[in-house]
Scaffold this motif. Structure first.
Motif, PDB file in Angstrom:
ATOM      1  N   UNK A  89       5.235   7.170 -10.826  1.00 57.17           N
ATOM      2  CA  UNK A  89       5.796   8.173 -11.730  1.00 57.17           C
ATOM      3  C   UNK A  89       5.545   9.546 -11.120  1.00 57.17           C
ATOM      4  N   UNK A  90       6.581  10.350 -11.006  1.00 51.94           N
ATOM      5  CA  UNK A  90       6.464  11.685 -10.393  1.00 51.94           C
ATOM      6  C   UNK A  90       6.641  12.767 -11.446  1.00 51.94           C
ATOM      7  N   UNK A  91       5.777  13.769 -11.393  1.00 53.22           N
ATOM      8  CA  UNK A  91       5.908  14.969 -12.214  1.00 53.22           C
ATOM      9  C   UNK A  91       6.138  16.143 -11.265  1.00 53.22           C
ATOM     10  N   UNK A  92       7.128  16.956 -11.560  1.00 50.28           N
ATOM     11  CA  UNK A  92       7.390  18.073 -10.650  1.00 50.28           C
ATOM     12  C   UNK A  92       7.750  19.334 -11.416  1.00 50.28           C
ATOM     13  N   UNK A  93       7.548  20.450 -10.761  1.00 44.86           N
ATOM     14  CA  UNK A  93       7.925  21.761 -11.294  1.00 44.86           C
ATOM     15  C   UNK A  93       9.134  22.234 -10.520  1.00 44.86           C
ATOM     16  N   UNK A  94      10.208  22.524 -11.250  1.00 44.98           N
ATOM     17  CA  UNK A  94      11.457  22.961 -10.603  1.00 44.98           C
ATOM     18  C   UNK A  94      11.461  24.475 -10.414  1.00 44.98           C
ATOM     19  N   UNK A  95      12.060  24.903  -9.320  1.00 48.05           N
ATOM     20  CA  UNK A  95      12.244  26.329  -9.079  1.00 48.05           C
ATOM     21  C   UNK A  95      13.423  26.833  -9.918  1.00 48.05           C
ATOM     22  N   UNK A 113      14.366  21.644  -1.851  1.00 47.68           N
ATOM     23  CA  UNK A 113      14.374  23.101  -2.020  1.00 47.68           C
ATOM     24  C   UNK A 113      14.103  23.538  -3.449  1.00 47.68           C
ATOM     25  N   UNK A 114      14.492  22.723  -4.421  1.00 44.65           N
ATOM     26  CA  UNK A 114      14.343  23.128  -5.824  1.00 44.65           C
ATOM     27  C   UNK A 114      13.062  22.610  -6.471  1.00 44.65           C
ATOM     28  N   UNK A 115      12.100  22.126  -5.664  1.00 44.25           N
ATOM     29  CA  UNK A 115      10.815  21.648  -6.179  1.00 44.25           C
ATOM     30  C   UNK A 115       9.704  22.572  -5.676  1.00 44.25           C
ATOM     31  N   UNK A 116       8.947  23.139  -6.624  1.00 46.08           N
ATOM     32  CA  UNK A 116       7.848  24.039  -6.244  1.00 46.08           C
ATOM     33  C   UNK A 116       6.489  23.341  -6.294  1.00 46.08           C
ATOM     34  N   UNK A 117       6.400  22.250  -7.034  1.00 47.25           N
ATOM     35  CA  UNK A 117       5.150  21.498  -7.118  1.00 47.25           C
ATOM     36  C   UNK A 117       5.425  20.084  -7.588  1.00 47.25           C
ATOM     37  N   UNK A 118       4.580  19.136  -7.130  1.00 44.02           N
ATOM     38  CA  UNK A 118       4.802  17.743  -7.509  1.00 44.02           C
ATOM     39  C   UNK A 118       3.491  16.967  -7.499  1.00 44.02           C
ATOM     40  N   UNK A 119       3.375  16.052  -8.458  1.00 44.06           N
ATOM     41  CA  UNK A 119       2.232  15.146  -8.534  1.00 44.06           C
ATOM     42  C   UNK A 119       2.776  13.744  -8.799  1.00 44.06           C
ATOM     43  N   UNK A 120       2.253  12.758  -8.073  1.00 40.67           N
ATOM     44  CA  UNK A 120       2.697  11.369  -8.231  1.00 40.67           C
ATOM     45  C   UNK A 120       1.508  10.514  -8.648  1.00 40.67           C
ATOM     46  N   UNK A 160       0.835  -1.188   0.000  1.00 39.72           N
ATOM     47  CA  UNK A 160       0.000   0.000   0.000  1.00 39.72           C
ATOM     48  C   UNK A 160       0.878   1.249   0.000  1.00 39.72           C
ATOM     49  N   UNK A 161       0.554   2.170  -0.886  1.00 39.93           N
ATOM     50  CA  UNK A 161       1.325   3.414  -0.994  1.00 39.93           C
ATOM     51  C   UNK A 161       0.353   4.582  -1.054  1.00 39.93           C
ATOM     52  N   UNK A 162       0.579   5.568  -0.199  1.00 35.23           N
ATOM     53  CA  UNK A 162      -0.212   6.796  -0.208  1.00 35.23           C
ATOM     54  C   UNK A 162       0.492   7.807  -1.102  1.00 35.23           C
ATOM     55  N   UNK A 163      -0.108   8.133  -2.240  1.00 34.42           N
ATOM     56  CA  UNK A 163       0.537   9.017  -3.199  1.00 34.42           C
ATOM     57  C   UNK A 163       0.801  10.400  -2.620  1.00 34.42           C
ATOM     58  N   UNK A 164      -0.127  10.885  -1.766  1.00 37.66           N
ATOM     59  CA  UNK A 164       0.068  12.220  -1.205  1.00 37.66           C
ATOM     60  C   UNK A 164       1.260  12.266  -0.256  1.00 37.66           C
ATOM     61  N   UNK A 165       1.594  11.124   0.381  1.00 36.18           N
ATOM     62  CA  UNK A 165       2.772  11.088   1.246  1.00 36.18           C
ATOM     63  C   UNK A 165       4.052  11.193   0.421  1.00 36.18           C
ATOM     64  N   UNK A 166       4.077  10.535  -0.742  1.00 34.25           N
ATOM     65  CA  UNK A 166       5.241  10.636  -1.622  1.00 34.25           C
ATOM     66  C   UNK A 166       5.373  12.061  -2.145  1.00 34.25           C
ATOM     67  N   UNK A 167       4.248  12.683  -2.491  1.00 33.35           N
ATOM     68  CA  UNK A 167       4.281  14.074  -2.960  1.00 33.35           C
ATOM     69  C   UNK A 167       4.829  14.998  -1.882  1.00 33.35           C
ATOM     70  N   UNK A 168       4.454  14.750  -0.631  1.00 31.98           N
ATOM     71  CA  UNK A 168       4.930  15.583   0.481  1.00 31.98           C
ATOM     72  C   UNK A 168       6.441  15.513   0.615  1.00 31.98           C
ATOM     73  N   UNK A 169       6.994  14.327   0.427  1.00 27.74           N
ATOM     74  CA  UNK A 169       8.450  14.168   0.498  1.00 27.74           C
ATOM     75  C   UNK A 169       9.127  14.942  -0.626  1.00 27.74           C
TER      76      UNK A 169
END
Length: 210
Positions: free
Chosen positions: A199-205, A180-187, A166-175
């Motif tokens: 699979x993680x998608x993120x927005x870099x600062x 410091x160089x991540x402004x947004x993330x979706x897993x 079992x994996x909580x996607x929102x917990x992975x997103x929180x990590x």
């Protein structure tokens, strides 16, 4: 048999598959969602096929389906001494084919989570259908089919299962947000090469961003 291992068997050579299935008469899948493509491929080997469902909170197995000759993947019917309810948000039973949350009660139900009273009270609630007992809210979105089998639709939250874990996607997103160089993330959980992976998608600062 976890479906992930079933996908591994599919990668065997023809000779390896023949040796494997020569000694197998029955296969019971469990631990993760069974995909129809895998079920169809195993039918070619003339084995009896079952699909088991059940969370750890109910001593693992809760329902069982024989899928040897069925076209639709279901999780079947409750095993003995087990009660299944498919309810709406007001804890009222839903009609056949309507989506609802799966609740479990019966002899195999756990007492709760060790040293987690708040989570226990949230997940193990009073059973309105059998006074004096509890039922477990799974968070699984399911429905009754016309033949009485239960069909698994998906989750009602951000939890996924990968290789039985079992994996909580929102917990992975929180990590990910802690960098410091991540402004947004979706897993998300995405099927890659016949197996679900994170699979993680993120927005870099960018330099100069605050």
């Amino acid at each position: 048999l976890p479906p992930a291992f079933g996908n591994t068997i599919e990668q065997y050579s023809t000779a390896e598959k023949k040796r494997f299935f020569n000694s197998v008469r029955l296969i019971s899948f469990g631990g993760d969602q069974l995909e129809s493509e895998l079920l169809d491929s195993f039918r070619d080997y003339k084995v009896q096929i079952f699909n088991a469902y059940g969370p750890t909170e109910y001593t693992v197995n809760t329902t069982l389906a024989e899928l040897t000759d069925k076209d639709t993947v279901t999780i079947g019917k409750p095993i003995p001494n087990t009660y299944i309810y498919i309810l709406d948000k007001n804890l009222k039973p839903v009609p056949v084919l309507a989506h609802g949350e799966l609740f479990i009660s019966g002899a195999g139900l756990a007492k709760g989570y060790l040293n987690q009273e708040e989570l226990t009270n949230e997940k193990f609630i009073d059973n309105p259908f059998i006074p004096g007992t509890k039922m477990y809210r799974t968070g699984d979105n399911v429905r009754w089919n016309a033949d009485g089998d239960i069909e698994f639709i998906g989750r009602l939250d951000y939890q996924v299962k990968i290789r039985g874990f079992r994996i909580e996607l929102n917990e992975v997103e929180s990590v990910l947000h802690e960098f410091d160089n991540v402004s947004g993330a979706v897993v998300i959980a995405k099927k890659i090469s016949s197996e679900r992976q994170l699979v993680a998608f993120f927005t870099a600062k960018l330099p100069g961003d605050e």
